[in-house]
Design a protein around this motif. Structure first.
Motif, PDB file in Angstrom:
ATOM      1  N   ILE A 135      -5.389  -8.787   5.021  1.00 15.39           N
ATOM      2  CA  ILE A 135      -4.676  -7.644   6.055  1.00 15.39           C
ATOM      3  C   ILE A 135      -5.147  -8.000   7.360  1.00 15.39           C
ATOM      4  O   ILE A 135      -4.197  -8.097   8.055  1.00 15.39           O
ATOM      5  N   ASP A 136      -6.344  -8.310   7.507  1.00 12.50           N
ATOM      6  CA  ASP A 136      -6.947  -8.589   9.070  1.00 12.50           C
ATOM      7  C   ASP A 136      -5.967  -9.859   9.546  1.00 12.50           C
ATOM      8  O   ASP A 136      -5.522 -10.207  10.491  1.00 12.50           O
ATOM      9  N   ALA A 137      -6.001 -10.918   8.504  1.00 15.15           N
ATOM     10  CA  ALA A 137      -5.217 -12.307   8.823  1.00 15.15           C
ATOM     11  C   ALA A 137      -3.680 -12.332   8.998  1.00 15.15           C
ATOM     12  O   ALA A 137      -3.182 -12.966   9.996  1.00 15.15           O
ATOM     13  N   LEU A 138      -2.898 -11.319   8.431  1.00 11.48           N
ATOM     14  CA  LEU A 138      -1.686 -11.161   8.350  1.00 11.48           C
ATOM     15  C   LEU A 138      -1.024  -9.855   9.217  1.00 11.48           C
ATOM     16  O   LEU A 138       0.195  -9.984   9.398  1.00 11.48           O
ATOM     17  N   ARG A 139      -1.734  -8.923   9.644  1.00 21.83           N
ATOM     18  CA  ARG A 139      -1.029  -7.691  10.263  1.00 21.83           C
ATOM     19  C   ARG A 139      -0.561  -8.009  11.260  1.00 21.83           C
ATOM     20  O   ARG A 139       0.367  -6.966  11.873  1.00 21.83           O
ATOM     21  N   ASP A 140      -0.783  -8.797  12.111  1.00 26.64           N
ATOM     22  CA  ASP A 140       0.101  -9.337  13.458  1.00 26.64           C
ATOM     23  C   ASP A 140       1.404  -9.532  13.214  1.00 26.64           C
ATOM     24  O   ASP A 140       2.135  -9.260  13.996  1.00 26.64           O
ATOM     25  N   GLU A 141       1.719 -10.087  12.152  1.00 27.69           N
ATOM     26  CA  GLU A 141       2.939 -10.617  11.839  1.00 27.69           C
ATOM     27  C   GLU A 141       3.852  -9.631  11.044  1.00 27.69           C
ATOM     28  O   GLU A 141       5.165  -9.681  10.902  1.00 27.69           O
ATOM     29  N   PHE A 142       3.020  -8.886   9.768  1.00 23.54           N
ATOM     30  CA  PHE A 142       3.780  -8.460   8.831  1.00 23.54           C
ATOM     31  C   PHE A 142       3.072  -6.766   8.684  1.00 23.54           C
ATOM     32  O   PHE A 142       1.834  -6.624   9.047  1.00 23.54           O
ATOM     33  N   ASN A 143       4.053  -5.876   8.301  1.00 24.91           N
ATOM     34  CA  ASN A 143       3.602  -4.673   8.219  1.00 24.91           C
ATOM     35  C   ASN A 143       3.374  -4.586   6.515  1.00 24.91           C
ATOM     36  O   ASN A 143       4.014  -4.841   5.667  1.00 24.91           O
ATOM     37  N   ILE A 144       2.149  -3.916   6.301  1.00 25.01           N
ATOM     38  CA  ILE A 144       1.424  -3.980   5.088  1.00 25.01           C
ATOM     39  C   ILE A 144       1.114  -2.727   4.574  1.00 25.01           C
ATOM     40  O   ILE A 144       0.493  -1.754   5.244  1.00 25.01           O
ATOM     41  N   ALA A 145       1.428  -2.601   3.234  1.00 20.43           N
ATOM     42  CA  ALA A 145       0.616  -1.118   2.544  1.00 20.43           C
ATOM     43  C   ALA A 145      -0.007  -1.902   1.276  1.00 20.43           C
ATOM     44  O   ALA A 145       0.284  -2.718   0.663  1.00 20.43           O
ATOM     45  N   VAL A 146      -0.865  -1.057   1.009  1.00 27.16           N
ATOM     46  CA  VAL A 146      -1.603  -1.379  -0.305  1.00 27.16           C
ATOM     47  C   VAL A 146      -1.634   0.156  -1.512  1.00 27.16           C
ATOM     48  O   VAL A 146      -1.819   1.074  -1.042  1.00 27.16           O
ATOM     49  N   ILE A 147      -1.511  -0.488  -2.703  1.00 20.28           N
ATOM     50  CA  ILE A 147      -1.525   0.642  -3.802  1.00 20.28           C
ATOM     51  C   ILE A 147      -2.789   0.323  -4.436  1.00 20.28           C
ATOM     52  O   ILE A 147      -2.848  -0.756  -5.126  1.00 20.28           O
ATOM     53  N   GLU A 148      -3.472   1.333  -4.498  1.00 19.63           N
ATOM     54  CA  GLU A 148      -5.005   1.110  -5.270  1.00 19.63           C
ATOM     55  C   GLU A 148      -4.839   1.662  -6.672  1.00 19.63           C
ATOM     56  O   GLU A 148      -4.667   2.904  -6.792  1.00 19.63           O
ATOM     57  N   GLY A 149      -5.095   0.783  -7.705  1.00 18.84           N
ATOM     58  CA  GLY A 149      -5.311   1.377  -9.023  1.00 18.84           C
ATOM     59  C   GLY A 149      -6.862   1.421  -9.495  1.00 18.84           C
ATOM     60  O   GLY A 149      -7.567   0.365  -9.290  1.00 18.84           O
ATOM     61  N   ASP A 150      -7.208   2.472  -9.746  1.00 23.62           N
ATOM     62  CA  ASP A 150      -8.507   2.664 -10.363  1.00 23.62           C
ATOM     63  C   ASP A 150      -8.478   3.968 -11.406  1.00 23.62           C
ATOM     64  O   ASP A 150      -7.624   4.727 -11.287  1.00 23.62           O
ATOM     65  N   ILE A 151      -9.476   3.614 -12.326  1.00 22.51           N
ATOM     66  CA  ILE A 151      -9.732   5.011 -13.286  1.00 22.51           C
ATOM     67  C   ILE A 151      -9.827   6.007 -12.429  1.00 22.51           C
ATOM     68  O   ILE A 151      -9.656   7.151 -12.926  1.00 22.51           O
ATOM     69  N   ALA A 152     -10.856   6.053 -11.697  1.00 23.63           N
ATOM     70  CA  ALA A 152     -11.310   7.269 -10.791  1.00 23.63           C
ATOM     71  C   ALA A 152     -11.532   6.899  -9.349  1.00 23.63           C
ATOM     72  O   ALA A 152     -11.796   5.737  -9.136  1.00 23.63           O
ATOM     73  N   SER A 153     -11.542   8.059  -8.542  1.00 21.93           N
ATOM     74  CA  SER A 153     -12.013   7.865  -7.203  1.00 21.93           C
ATOM     75  C   SER A 153     -10.914   7.487  -6.313  1.00 21.93           C
ATOM     76  O   SER A 153     -10.141   6.740  -6.764  1.00 21.93           O
ATOM     77  N   SER A 154     -11.208   7.451  -4.951  1.00 24.22           N
ATOM     78  CA  SER A 154     -10.540   7.018  -3.922  1.00 24.22           C
ATOM     79  C   SER A 154     -11.103   6.055  -2.684  1.00 24.22           C
ATOM     80  O   SER A 154     -10.707   5.888  -1.786  1.00 24.22           O
ATOM     81  N   VAL A 155     -12.321   5.578  -3.213  1.00 21.94           N
ATOM     82  CA  VAL A 155     -13.140   4.826  -2.560  1.00 21.94           C
ATOM     83  C   VAL A 155     -12.385   3.747  -1.776  1.00 21.94           C
ATOM     84  O   VAL A 155     -12.391   3.470  -0.600  1.00 21.94           O
ATOM     85  N   ASP A 156     -11.780   2.816  -2.611  1.00 26.46           N
ATOM     86  CA  ASP A 156     -11.038   1.649  -2.127  1.00 26.46           C
ATOM     87  C   ASP A 156      -9.980   2.067  -1.086  1.00 26.46           C
ATOM     88  O   ASP A 156      -9.659   1.247  -0.220  1.00 26.46           O
ATOM     89  N   ALA A 157      -9.222   3.015  -1.621  1.00 24.56           N
ATOM     90  CA  ALA A 157      -7.951   3.380  -0.648  1.00 24.56           C
ATOM     91  C   ALA A 157      -8.597   3.901   0.614  1.00 24.56           C
ATOM     92  O   ALA A 157      -7.903   3.825   1.796  1.00 24.56           O
ATOM     93  N   GLU A 158      -9.718   4.505   0.627  1.00 28.30           N
ATOM     94  CA  GLU A 158     -10.109   5.194   1.840  1.00 28.30           C
ATOM     95  C   GLU A 158     -10.817   3.940   2.961  1.00 28.30           C
ATOM     96  O   GLU A 158     -10.395   4.089   4.072  1.00 28.30           O
ATOM     97  N   LYS A 159     -11.297   3.034   2.213  1.00 24.81           N
ATOM     98  CA  LYS A 159     -11.302   1.650   2.967  1.00 24.81           C
ATOM     99  C   LYS A 159     -10.136   0.909   3.676  1.00 24.81           C
ATOM    100  O   LYS A 159     -10.388   0.651   4.952  1.00 24.81           O
ATOM    101  N   ILE A 160      -9.075   1.047   2.984  1.00 28.38           N
ATOM    102  CA  ILE A 160      -7.999   0.369   3.607  1.00 28.38           C
ATOM    103  C   ILE A 160      -7.307   1.559   4.537  1.00 28.38           C
ATOM    104  O   ILE A 160      -6.900   0.725   5.837  1.00 28.38           O
ATOM    105  N   LYS A 161      -7.258   2.580   4.275  1.00 32.43           N
ATOM    106  CA  LYS A 161      -6.766   3.430   5.251  1.00 32.43           C
ATOM    107  C   LYS A 161      -7.549   3.516   6.537  1.00 32.43           C
ATOM    108  O   LYS A 161      -6.867   3.655   7.681  1.00 32.43           O
ATOM    109  N   ALA A 162      -9.028   3.359   6.489  1.00 38.09           N
ATOM    110  CA  ALA A 162      -9.863   2.994   7.707  1.00 38.09           C
ATOM    111  C   ALA A 162      -9.324   2.013   8.676  1.00 38.09           C
ATOM    112  O   ALA A 162      -9.686   1.937   9.935  1.00 38.09           O
TER     113      ALA A 162
END
Length: 216
Positions: free
Chosen positions: A50-77
């Motif tokens: 994301i850090d390398a490409l965000r200046d050129e492209f609009n990016i979104a992430v879909i996080e798949g986990d058995i439980a929790s939202s830890v990784d999604a929160e890191k992305i949103k941050a």
């Protein structure tokens, strides 16, 4: 009598995946389904990408986990749209889950969606999510014999990221043997060695990805 439950499930999944692929193509959105084991560095690699490409492209992430939202929160941050899918025990994402997830994303504004699949080297390989490419991350501590033990995930991946290459001496990782095994299974797939500490090798991976996003 033998009842095959797998094929009807896959048939339904594939039908939805075809619909998704048409939607993504209509909006020129490139979709990567990222496959890896837990602890391989999926989320950290996504953040670096994301850090390398965000200046050129609009990016979104879909996080798949058995439980929790830890990784999604890191992305949103990082100011990136992220949708969390909790499977509640299922070992993979399915196209119906992705269909629900993208309903909350604005496809018209996106260029790239990265799907971080559930950490697993087996189940996700069978399920088409409508993606343009499946990409696998293998970390050096997992061992250079993984293509021999889990050939399916290497066969379906259009590229392989070899993460944490700094640790090769510690784990006696034979890179030559690993790459030979991957090439035998999937000679078309490039392998991108990546340092999780210095970021060396990231440019080769993101350049490969950026070229495909531009063509979407």
């Amino acid at each position: 009598m033998k009842i095959d439950m797998k094929q009807p499930i896959l048939d339904k999944n594939d039908a939805i995946a075809r619909e998704l692929r048409e939607r993504f193509a209509e909006h020129h959105v490139y979709v990567v389904d990222l496959l890896a084991s837990p602890g391989s560095g999926k989320t950290s690699t996504i953040l670096a990408t994301i850090d390398a490409l965000r200046d050129e492209f609009n990016i979104a992430v879909i996080e798949g986990d058995i439980a929790s939202s830890v990784d999604a929160e890191k992305i949103k941050a990082q100011g990136i749209a992220a949708v969390q899918i909790n499977t509640g025990g299922a070992c993979h994402l399915e196209s119906a889950m992705i269909k629900r997830a993208i309903d909350v994303l604005d496809l018209e504004r996106l260029d790239l969606i990265i799907v971080e699949n559930v950490g697993n080297l087996v189940c996700p390989t069978d399920f088409d999510l409508g993606e343009n490419a499946k990409v696998m991350i293998l970390s050096v501590p997992e061992g250079d014999d993984k293509p021999l033990k889990y050939p399916g995930v290497f066969q379906v991946s259009e590229a392989v990221i070899l993460n944490k290459v700094d640790t090769m001496p510690v784990f006696n990782f034979n890179q030559e043997a690993f790459e030979e095994s991957v090439n035998q299974l999937n000679p078309q797939a490039p392998i991108f060695p990546l340092s999780a500490t210095t970021g060396e090798g990231l440019e080769a991976w993101t350049s490969w990805l950026a070229e495909r996003i531009r063509k979407a």
